[in-house]
Design a protein around this motif. Structure first.
Motif, short mmCIF file in Angstrom:
data_model
loop_
_atom_site.label_atom_id
_atom_site.label_comp_id
_atom_site.label_asym_id
_atom_site.label_seq_id
_atom_site.Cartn_x
_atom_site.Cartn_y
_atom_site.Cartn_z
N ILE A 106 7.36 8.46 -2.26
CA ILE A 106 6.19 9.31 -2.52
C ILE A 106 5.44 8.81 -3.76
O ILE A 106 4.21 8.76 -3.77
CB ILE A 106 6.63 10.79 -2.69
N PHE A 107 6.17 8.43 -4.79
CA PHE A 107 5.50 7.88 -5.97
C PHE A 107 4.83 6.54 -5.66
O PHE A 107 3.81 6.21 -6.27
CB PHE A 107 6.47 7.74 -7.15
N GLU A 108 5.36 5.80 -4.71
CA GLU A 108 4.69 4.56 -4.30
C GLU A 108 3.33 4.88 -3.67
O GLU A 108 2.33 4.23 -3.95
CB GLU A 108 5.56 3.76 -3.33
N VAL A 109 3.30 5.89 -2.82
CA VAL A 109 2.04 6.34 -2.22
C VAL A 109 1.09 6.82 -3.32
O VAL A 109 -0.11 6.50 -3.30
CB VAL A 109 2.28 7.46 -1.19
N ALA A 110 1.63 7.56 -4.28
CA ALA A 110 0.80 8.10 -5.37
C ALA A 110 0.15 6.98 -6.18
O ALA A 110 -1.05 7.02 -6.46
CB ALA A 110 1.63 9.00 -6.28
N TRP A 111 0.95 5.95 -6.55
CA TRP A 111 0.34 4.91 -7.38
C TRP A 111 -0.66 4.07 -6.58
O TRP A 111 -1.68 3.64 -7.13
CB TRP A 111 1.36 4.05 -8.11
N ALA A 112 -0.39 3.85 -5.31
CA ALA A 112 -1.36 3.10 -4.50
C ALA A 112 -2.67 3.88 -4.38
O ALA A 112 -3.76 3.30 -4.46
CB ALA A 112 -0.77 2.82 -3.13
N THR A 113 -2.55 5.19 -4.24
CA THR A 113 -3.74 6.03 -4.12
C THR A 113 -4.53 6.06 -5.43
O THR A 113 -5.76 5.89 -5.43
CB THR A 113 -3.33 7.47 -3.72
N LEU B 56 -7.84 11.02 3.05
CA LEU B 56 -8.61 11.08 1.81
C LEU B 56 -9.81 10.13 1.81
O LEU B 56 -10.89 10.50 1.34
CB LEU B 56 -7.69 10.77 0.63
N PHE B 57 -9.61 8.93 2.33
CA PHE B 57 -10.66 7.92 2.24
C PHE B 57 -11.40 7.70 3.56
O PHE B 57 -12.23 6.81 3.68
CB PHE B 57 -10.07 6.60 1.74
N LYS B 58 -11.04 8.49 4.58
CA LYS B 58 -11.71 8.44 5.90
C LYS B 58 -11.59 7.07 6.56
O LYS B 58 -12.50 6.63 7.27
CB LYS B 58 -13.17 8.86 5.79
N ASP B 59 -10.47 6.36 6.33
CA ASP B 59 -10.22 5.10 7.02
C ASP B 59 -10.15 5.35 8.52
O ASP B 59 -9.65 6.40 8.95
CB ASP B 59 -8.90 4.47 6.56
N GLN B 60 -10.63 4.43 9.30
CA GLN B 60 -10.62 4.54 10.76
C GLN B 60 -9.56 3.59 11.31
O GLN B 60 -9.58 2.40 11.00
CB GLN B 60 -11.99 4.18 11.33
N LEU B 61 -8.65 4.12 12.14
CA LEU B 61 -7.62 3.30 12.77
C LEU B 61 -7.74 3.42 14.28
O LEU B 61 -8.01 4.51 14.80
CB LEU B 61 -6.22 3.76 12.34
N SER B 62 -7.52 2.32 14.94
CA SER B 62 -7.57 2.34 16.40
C SER B 62 -6.32 3.03 16.95
O SER B 62 -5.31 3.18 16.25
CB SER B 62 -7.65 0.92 16.95
N VAL C 96 4.19 2.55 3.06
CA VAL C 96 3.23 2.08 4.07
C VAL C 96 2.68 3.25 4.87
O VAL C 96 1.47 3.44 4.99
CB VAL C 96 3.88 1.03 5.00
N VAL C 97 3.57 4.04 5.45
CA VAL C 97 3.14 5.15 6.30
C VAL C 97 2.37 6.18 5.46
O VAL C 97 1.31 6.67 5.88
CB VAL C 97 4.34 5.79 7.02
N GLY C 98 2.88 6.49 4.28
CA GLY C 98 2.18 7.44 3.42
C GLY C 98 0.80 6.97 3.02
O GLY C 98 -0.16 7.75 3.01
N SER C 99 0.68 5.68 2.71
CA SER C 99 -0.63 5.13 2.33
C SER C 99 -1.60 5.14 3.50
O SER C 99 -2.80 5.36 3.31
CB SER C 99 -0.46 3.71 1.78
N ILE C 100 -1.10 4.90 4.69
CA ILE C 100 -1.96 4.98 5.87
C ILE C 100 -2.49 6.40 6.05
O ILE C 100 -3.69 6.61 6.26
CB ILE C 100 -1.20 4.51 7.13
N ILE C 101 -1.60 7.37 5.92
CA ILE C 101 -2.02 8.77 6.08
C ILE C 101 -3.02 9.16 5.00
O ILE C 101 -4.05 9.77 5.29
CB ILE C 101 -0.78 9.70 6.09
N VAL C 102 -2.75 8.78 3.76
CA VAL C 102 -3.70 9.08 2.67
C VAL C 102 -5.03 8.38 2.92
O VAL C 102 -6.10 8.98 2.72
CB VAL C 102 -3.11 8.66 1.30
N GLY C 103 -4.98 7.14 3.37
CA GLY C 103 -6.22 6.42 3.65
C GLY C 103 -7.07 7.11 4.70
O GLY C 103 -8.29 7.23 4.56
N VAL C 104 -6.42 7.59 5.75
CA VAL C 104 -7.15 8.27 6.83
C VAL C 104 -7.68 9.62 6.36
O VAL C 104 -8.84 9.96 6.59
CB VAL C 104 -6.25 8.42 8.07
#
Length: 106
Positions: free
Chosen positions: A11-18, A77-83, A67-75
């Protein structure tokens, strides 16, 4: 308890990447400091977990959570688009993380 420490490290890994993304190239002091703090805490909790778990289990699960947490945050919080295909691979990552945990014997 060891698995909880590993989960917290992830979780802290996701936090620092965010917060690194939010720091906009480390140009915002608050987010920059949060990034460094998140990194330190992530490594600290990982270090505590590997005292009782093999590195061959702890490290891939830690990175997988990140990885999974960052993908979820990206989608979210940052409105990333994934296929749809990409989401399929995310599901495979989650299955792999769970599979490693369940079959590890720890």
């Amino acid at each position: 308890m060891t698995w909880l420490l590993l989960f917290i490290a992830g979780i802290f890994e996701v936090a620092w990447a965010t917060t690194m993304k939010l720091s906009q190239g480390f140009s915002h002091l608050g987010y920059s400091l949060a990034t460094v703090l998140g990194m330190i805490l992530s490594f600290l909790f990982l270090e505590l977990a590997v005292k009782h778990l093999p590195l061959s289990l702890a490290y891939p699960i830690w990175t997988g959570i990140g990885v999974v947490g960052s993908i979820i945050v990206g989608v979210v919080l940052f409105k990333d688009q994934l296929s749809l295909l990409t989401w399929g691979f995310v599901v495979l990552l989650i299955i792999g993380i769970i599979g490693i945990k369940v079959t590890s014997g720890h």
